[in-house]
Motif scaffolding. Structure first.
Motif, mmCIF file in Angstrom:
data_model
loop_
_atom_site.group_PDB
_atom_site.id
_atom_site.type_symbol
_atom_site.label_atom_id
_atom_site.label_comp_id
_atom_site.label_asym_id
_atom_site.label_seq_id
_atom_site.Cartn_x
_atom_site.Cartn_y
_atom_site.Cartn_z
ATOM 1 N N TYR A 32 3.610 -6.111 12.287
ATOM 2 C CA TYR A 32 4.684 -6.473 12.579
ATOM 3 C C TYR A 32 5.260 -7.266 13.969
ATOM 4 O O TYR A 32 6.265 -7.349 14.449
ATOM 5 N N ASP B 119 -4.505 -0.588 7.661
ATOM 6 C CA ASP B 119 -3.142 -0.471 8.232
ATOM 7 C C ASP B 119 -2.867 1.012 9.035
ATOM 8 O O ASP B 119 -3.348 1.946 8.777
ATOM 9 N N VAL B 120 -1.966 0.757 9.856
ATOM 10 C CA VAL B 120 -1.678 2.067 10.854
ATOM 11 C C VAL B 120 -1.035 3.085 9.952
ATOM 12 O O VAL B 120 -1.094 4.126 10.505
ATOM 13 N N HIS B 121 -0.564 2.570 8.944
ATOM 14 C CA HIS B 121 0.085 3.668 8.030
ATOM 15 C C HIS B 121 -0.822 4.366 7.073
ATOM 16 O O HIS B 121 -1.750 3.373 6.415
ATOM 17 N N GLY C 247 0.808 -4.318 6.293
ATOM 18 C CA GLY C 247 1.762 -4.512 7.404
ATOM 19 C C GLY C 247 1.215 -5.310 8.618
ATOM 20 O O GLY C 247 0.213 -6.047 8.727
ATOM 21 N N ASP D 124 -0.730 -3.721 11.691
ATOM 22 C CA ASP D 124 0.048 -2.892 12.610
ATOM 23 C C ASP D 124 -0.739 -1.682 13.467
ATOM 24 O O ASP D 124 -0.077 -1.176 14.511
ATOM 25 N N HIS E 41 0.772 -1.484 -0.094
ATOM 26 C CA HIS E 41 -0.084 0.045 -0.127
ATOM 27 C C HIS E 41 0.791 1.381 -0.018
ATOM 28 O O HIS E 41 0.188 2.343 -0.357
ATOM 29 N N HIS E 42 2.198 1.274 0.303
ATOM 30 C CA HIS E 42 2.730 2.302 0.214
ATOM 31 C C HIS E 42 3.633 2.613 -1.179
ATOM 32 O O HIS E 42 3.996 3.709 -1.565
HETATM 33 ZN ZN LIG Z 1 1.814 -0.429 7.939
#
Ligand SMILES: [Zn+2]
Ligand SMILES: [Zn+2]
Ligand SMILES: [Zn+2]
Ligand SMILES: [Zn+2]
Lengths: 374, 374, 374, 374
Positions: D312, D180-182, D310, D268, D142-143
C-alpha cells in the motif's frame, strides 16, 4: 466507415513530468495555498487508459517515441533556452520562462521524448507505415517560443517535427491547424517569416497569451498570409469550431497545398475545461477531426499528424480524445461518452452571428491572402 | 469605505460530506474511470482557509451553525424525501434523486447543518446581531426540489431559511437572487405559487437542468412575476452579470420591496470553473456583491444573507469568495487575487449586444410584471 | 475524571507549508515518479478537523499563534541557516538542508508561525492561563539542528520555546520527552552541553537519522545524563512505549525536577504510519499522554506543553491526537476510534523481553547518571 | 546472471476498480472524514509505470489478461458469492463481505480480469511459452474465502488459477507461497482439506485477519501438513523473511515436490507500508524472489507464477516490484531504489532470536508433517 491505419504514440514517462504544486497556474505562496498545476498528468494518462480499456488500442499501430536529438531541437530553439532547461532539469527543476511553466528534475529528457514522439508519429506517416497518427505527448508545445518556454510548454513539439520532416523527408510545405483553446503563439513566432509553413490557430480571443492572436497578424515580409488567426469569442461551441475548420482551414489548405498537416490538438475548448471558456463536446471534436482527416485526404494524400497540446479536464478529455482517434481510424469502439447526451443538445452549439462575424472575417482574409501563395 | 458587521458561517463538518468517486458528474463504471465528484470539499474548505489566512476572519462575526430541525425541513420538503435521505445516510449513502447527487454515510446530518447554517445566518441578520451574513455551507441547495435532491443539492438551504424567517421572525416578503451559473430550479419550484417570494435566477442558458430557466417562466397563478429568469448565453463576463443585477434585480427589488434578500451565491460563473462556461473574475463577483449589498440597504435595511451554492474551482473560488466577503464587510485584506491582473482585462467582460438582448428582455418583463405586485 | 483547562494551538496557515511532489521522501526525477511528500498537510489538518467535529474544541482554550521573532529564533539557530531559509522562502523554495526537507515560497513565515505556536502554548501554561497545552504546529521541529534543517523540520519549535521560557519566564530547568518514532536529534544537538535541559527521546533504533540516538549518547561535558535515548526495536507496541515512559521518563523527571515539560509529540509510532515500524494505537497514545500529564502534575505543577512533530497517516493520526487531547483535558468526546477494536488486541502490545532489555538499560543508565544532577 | 523469459500481466482496467472513499480501511461517517481506501490503484499503476520507464518491459513477455469464466470462478467460489458480486457490480457497488472490501460499478468484470490474469500467467508458464511469470493484477485475492470477499479481495485469483491448472493442464500438486504481510486465510480455507495443495503463508502475527494464521493450523483430515503458517512478530526485516523462505519453504517444497509454485506476492511487508509493521526493503524482496525462483528450478522445472496481492505504499512498492521482476528475469535495469541505501543498513534486518524462534518452530513442524506427504 472506411478504416485507416492510425499510428499512436504514448509513453508512460510523459506522466512523470513534474509540474509541481501551483494553484492551477500560479506558484504557491504566502497568500496562495498549494494545490496542483492544471497541466498535470491526469487528463493525458486517463485518455491513454481509455484508449486501452475501450479496446481501440488493438486497432491502432503503436509507434515508439524516442528522444529528439539536440540537433533536432536546435533547429527551432536557441542554445540558451536549451542550456537553461538542461541545467534546471539536472537540478531541482524550475520554470521554463514565463513563470507559468514549472518543470522538475528530469523534465528535459521528458520534453525530448515529447518532441521525439511527435517526430516519430510524423515519420511513420511520411514513410507510409500508417495513414495518419496521433502523438499523445506531454509536456505540450504550442506556446513554446524559440528562446523560452511558455504556458506549460517547454519545446515546440510540432515545430521540431516540421523541421525534421523538411530535413529528413523532403517535405516542402506544411500546414498547422491548432484548435487548442489558447493561441498557438509559439508556432506563429517560429514560422512567422516562413512562407512554407501555414500556421492557422483557432482560439478564444485573448485568453492566453492575453496579447496577440488577432486577425491582423498574418505573417512576416515574404510570408504574408502564412499566419492565420481565428480569435473566437468565449462561449463558442461545436458549430463555431466546425465552421472555422470548414470555412477557413479547408479553403486555406486547398489553396496552400501542403505536403503534410500537423494538428495542435488541444482539448481545452471542451465543455468541462477549467481554463477555456468554450463548450465543445466529444461530438464536436469528433466532427472537427473527421473534417481535418478528410481535408488531408483531399490535399495531401491523407498525411496528417495530431500532436497533443492542452486540455485540463481529467474526466472529459478522455472521451474527446477517444472521439478524435475513432474519427482518425474509422474504428468505433461503441464506448459512449457519459457526458454526451445533455452536452450535445446545449443551445451553445449552433453557430451564433457574433461567432460567424469572426469566421467570416478570417475567411475573407484567408481568401485574399492566399493569392500570394505560389 | 463603510465597514459593516458581517456574520460568517463555516463548519468543518461541511468538508466531510462524502460525494464519492464520480468522474466529475457521472458514476464510475466499466467505461468510466473513477475520479472525484466536482462537488468536492476543496473549493469550500480552501475558501474558508483563505478567510482565515487573509486575516478577514478577525473582522467577521463568527456565527455557529446548528442542525435544522425536522420541522424546519418539512416546511419545504416532502416526508418521503426526508425519509429516503435519513435511511440512506444511516446506511452506505446513495444518490439523493437524479443520479447526479451522491452522498455518503452521515450526509443527512451534514445537510441539516448546512440548512441550519443558512438559518443561523438569517436569524443573526433578522435579530440585528450583524448587518449582513455569509453562510459558507455544503452541500449546496438551490437545485433541491421539494420531493427530491438534484444537482449535488440535498436540501433547499435557502428555501428552509426563508420559511424559518417567515415562521419565527415575522418576515413577509423575501427576494432570492441566484447568481450560480446553473438555474435555481429548486427555489423556482418551491416558491412557484408563492406571491411573497420573488425568485430571480441569473444563469447560463440550459446548462443544468437542461430544460427550464427560461424567460417565459414567471410564476404560478396568483404569483405571476415572482419568478424571474435571466438565461445568459455562454461566454458572459463581468459586464453581463453586473448589468443583470443593476438592470433587472435592482428595479425588481425596488418594486417588490422585500423585507430580506437571500442570495444563492454560486461561484461557478467564475473564469476557471470546470462546469460553467462564463468568465466572471473575483473583481466581477466583488462588484456584484457590492451592488447587492447596496440594493439591500436601499430596500430592506441592509438585510441580506448569502448562502453558498456551487463553484468548482479549488484555486479560483477562494479569491472570488474573499472578494464577496470584503464587499459585504467593507473591510479590505489587501490580499491580491493572483489570477486577477490578466483575467480582469479579458475582452469577455464588456457587455455584448447578444447578452444585452437577454437582459433587456428580462428588464422589460420584470417591469411589466411588477405592476402586479402590491 | 478531573478536567483541566487545556490550551490548543492550530493555525490554518500550517496547512499551507508547501512540501512539494517528492515520492514520499525523495525528490522526483528520471526514475522517480512524482507523488506527494509524506510530510503533507493531511494528517495535521484532519486532526484539527476532528478536534472540531468531535466537539472537543468547545472544551479547549484556543491559543493564537503569532510568528516567532528573529531574536527568538536566533537564540537557537545560526544566522546562516536563518538567512538561507529567508532567501529560499522569498524565492521558489528549496531544501532546508539534508535533501529531505523541501519547502516552498512563504515557508519561512509558516516556520516562524510554528515556532511561535509552541511559544504561545508554553507562555499560556507558564502564565497559568491554562493548565497544559497542545501546539498542533507544522512544519515539525525535532530534527532541526542549530545550523540546518533536517527530516522535514525547518526550525526547532521546542528548542525555541524552551529558550523563550528561560528568557522571558524565569524557567530554569526543562525536560523534553520526545515520543516521535524518529530520534530527536535536533534537541539532542541543541542542548547537548546544557545541564538544565534534559532531552529524552524514545524512538525506533536507527530509523532516522540512521546514525545516532543510541544509549551511550548522554550529553556533553558538564551535562552528562541530560541526554537520554531509548532506541526501541522495530515492532514495539503500546506496552513498550508505556514502559519507557513509566520506567525511564518518570524516574528521570522526578530526579531532574524540571520546571516545565515539553513533549515532542509525534504520531509516527502509530500502527498505520508509513514511515515508522511501530504499532502504537490511539489507546496507547492516550495512556502515554495521561502518564505524562500525571508526571507533570507530580514534578512541575502540571506544566506540560505538547508540540506536534511527525505522524504521516492521514487516517490514523486524527484519532491518536484526539486521544492525547482528551487525556490532557480530561474531557471525553465519546468519539470512537474506528481502528481501535482490532488494533488494541494485537499481540504486539504486551512488552516483549527484547524491548524490556532496552528499557532496562535506559532505566539503569538514567538512574546512574541522575546522581550528577543537582 | 542467467536471463529467463518472464511473462508479465498488467491491464489498465485493474486501475479502474473503484474502492471508494474509506478512511483507509473504514467507511466514512459522522465521525470519520472521507479519504481514500488504502487499496487504491496507485501502488499498482506506479509499479506498472516503473516497469515501463525502467525499460524492463522490453525484456519481459507481455501476457494478455482475459476475464475468467463463470465456470472457472465457480470451481472455487459459491454461487451465492458470485451472484451477490454480479448484482452489486451491475448497480452502485457495495461491500464484498466483511465491511472492508468496497467495490464499485463494474468491479465484477475487473475481478474476473484479475483472476483471468493469474490464469493467463499460469497457462503461459505451463505451456512453456515463458519460464516464469508475474501477474500484476488488482483487486488482490488471498483473503477471499469460498463464500465471501474479505480484506480488499473479491475472488481468489491464486485459487482459481490453481484449479484451472489442474483442470486444463494436468497439474497435480501445487505449492502456494504467500509473503503478503497478512495471513493468506483465503487459500488456507479453500485448500484446507486438499492434500495436493500446500499453502504456506509468511505473515505478521494476528495483523489481519486478527484470528488465525497460527502455527497449529496445519490442514484438515487427510491433508495434514498442507497448511503451514509462519506468524512472524512485528518488526521483522529482510533476515527473517529470507530465513523463512530458505528454512521452511525450501525444505517443504523439496519434500512436497509440487508441479508448480504460485506466489501470493504482497509488498506490504515493505518498510514504508502503512498497514504492515515489517521493514522489508527492495533488496529483501529481490532476495526472496531469487530464492523462490531457484527453488522452483530445483523442484518443478522453474514453473513459478507470482500473483500480486497487497502493498500500500505508492512510493515504495514500485521499487520492490521491480526488484522481484529483475530477479525473476535475470535482467538488471540499473534503476536504483532511491530508498535503498539507508533502508538496507537498518538494524532491523539481521535475524533476531525471537524471529528465529518462530521460524524454527515452523521448520520443525514442516519437517515432522512432511512425512505424511506421499
Ligand atoms: Zn496484505
Ligand atoms: Zn491550451
Ligand atoms: Zn451551480
Ligand atoms: Zn518522526
Amino acid at each position: 466507415m472506411t478504416t485507416r491505419r492510425t499510428g499512436y504514440v504514448w509513453h508512460e514517462q510523459y506522466a512523470w513530468h513534474d509540474t509541481g504544486t501551483h494553484a492551477g497556474i500560479v506558484p504557491s505562496g504566502p497568500t496562495v495555498q498549494p494545490f496542483q498545476t492544471f497541466e498535470s498528468p491526469e487528463s493525458k494518462s486517463r485518455l491513454a487508459g481509455l484508449v486501452e480499456v475501450s479496446g481501440l488500442l488493438d486497432h491502432l499501430t503503436r509507434i515508439r517515441a524516442t528522444r529528439a536529438t539536440d540537433e533536432q531541437v536546435l533547429r527551432v530553439h536557441t542554445p540558451d533556452h536549451v542550456e537553461r532547461l538542461k541545467a534546471g532539469s539536472a537540478g531541482a527543476g524550475g520554470d521554463a520562462g514565463d513563470g507559468f511553466t514549472p518543470y522538475g528534475p528530469g523534465s528535459w529528457e521528458i520534453a525530448l521524448l515529447a518532441a521525439g514522439g511527435t517526430i516519430a508519429a510524423t515519420a511513420a506517416v511520411l514513410r507510409g507505415e500508417v495513414d495518419n497518427a496521433y502523438a499523445l505527448v506531454r509536456p505540450p508545445g504550442h506556446h513554446a517560443r524559440r528562446e523560452m518556454g511558455m504556458g506549460y510548454c517547454l519545446l515546440s513539439n510540432v515545430g521540431i517535427a516540421i523541421e525534421e520532416a523538411r530535413a529528413a523527408f523532403g517535405v516542402e510545405r506544411v500546414m498547422i491547424v491548432d484548435y487548442d483553446v489558447h493561441h498557438g503563439n509559439g508556432a506563429q513566432q517560429i514560422f512567422w517569416d516562413d512562407p512554407d509553413v501555414l500556421a492557422l490557430s483557432i482560439h478564444q480571443q485573448q485568453l492566453f497569451p492575453t496579447v496577440g492572436g488577432e486577425l491582423d497578424e498574418t505573417g512576416g515580409p515574404g510570408a504574408e498570409g502564412t499566419t492565420l488567426n481565428i480569435p473566437l469569442p468565449a462561449g463558442s461551441g461545436n458549430g463555431a469550431y466546425l465552421a472555422a475548420i470548414e470555412r477557413v482551414a479547408g479553403p486555406a489548405a486547398r489553396a496552400f497545398r501542403p505536403d503534410l498537416i500537423l494538428v495542435s490538438s488541444g482539448f481545452d475548448p471542451g465543455a468541462l475545461d477549467p481554463l477555456g471558456g468554450m463548450s465543445v463536446t466529444s461530438g464536436g471534436f469528433r466532427a472537427v477531426a473527421a473534417a481535418l482527416v478528410a481535408l488531408a485526404e483531399d490535399v495531401c494524400g491523407g498525411r496528417i499528424v495530431f500532436s497533443h497540446e492542452g486540455g485540463y479536464s481529467p474526466v472529459h478529455v478522455p472521451y474527446c480524445g477517444l472521439a478524435v482517434l475513432e474519427a482518425m481510424s474509422g474504428f468505433s469502439t461503441g464506448v459512449e461518452d457519459p457526458f454526451g447526451p445533455s452536452f450535445d443538445d446545449s443551445p451553445v452549439h449552433p453557430l451564433k452571428p457574433w461567432q460567424d462575424d469572426v469566421i467570416r472575417a478570417a475567411e475573407e482574409l484567408a481568401d485574399r491572402l492566399s493569392g500570394r501563395w505560389q
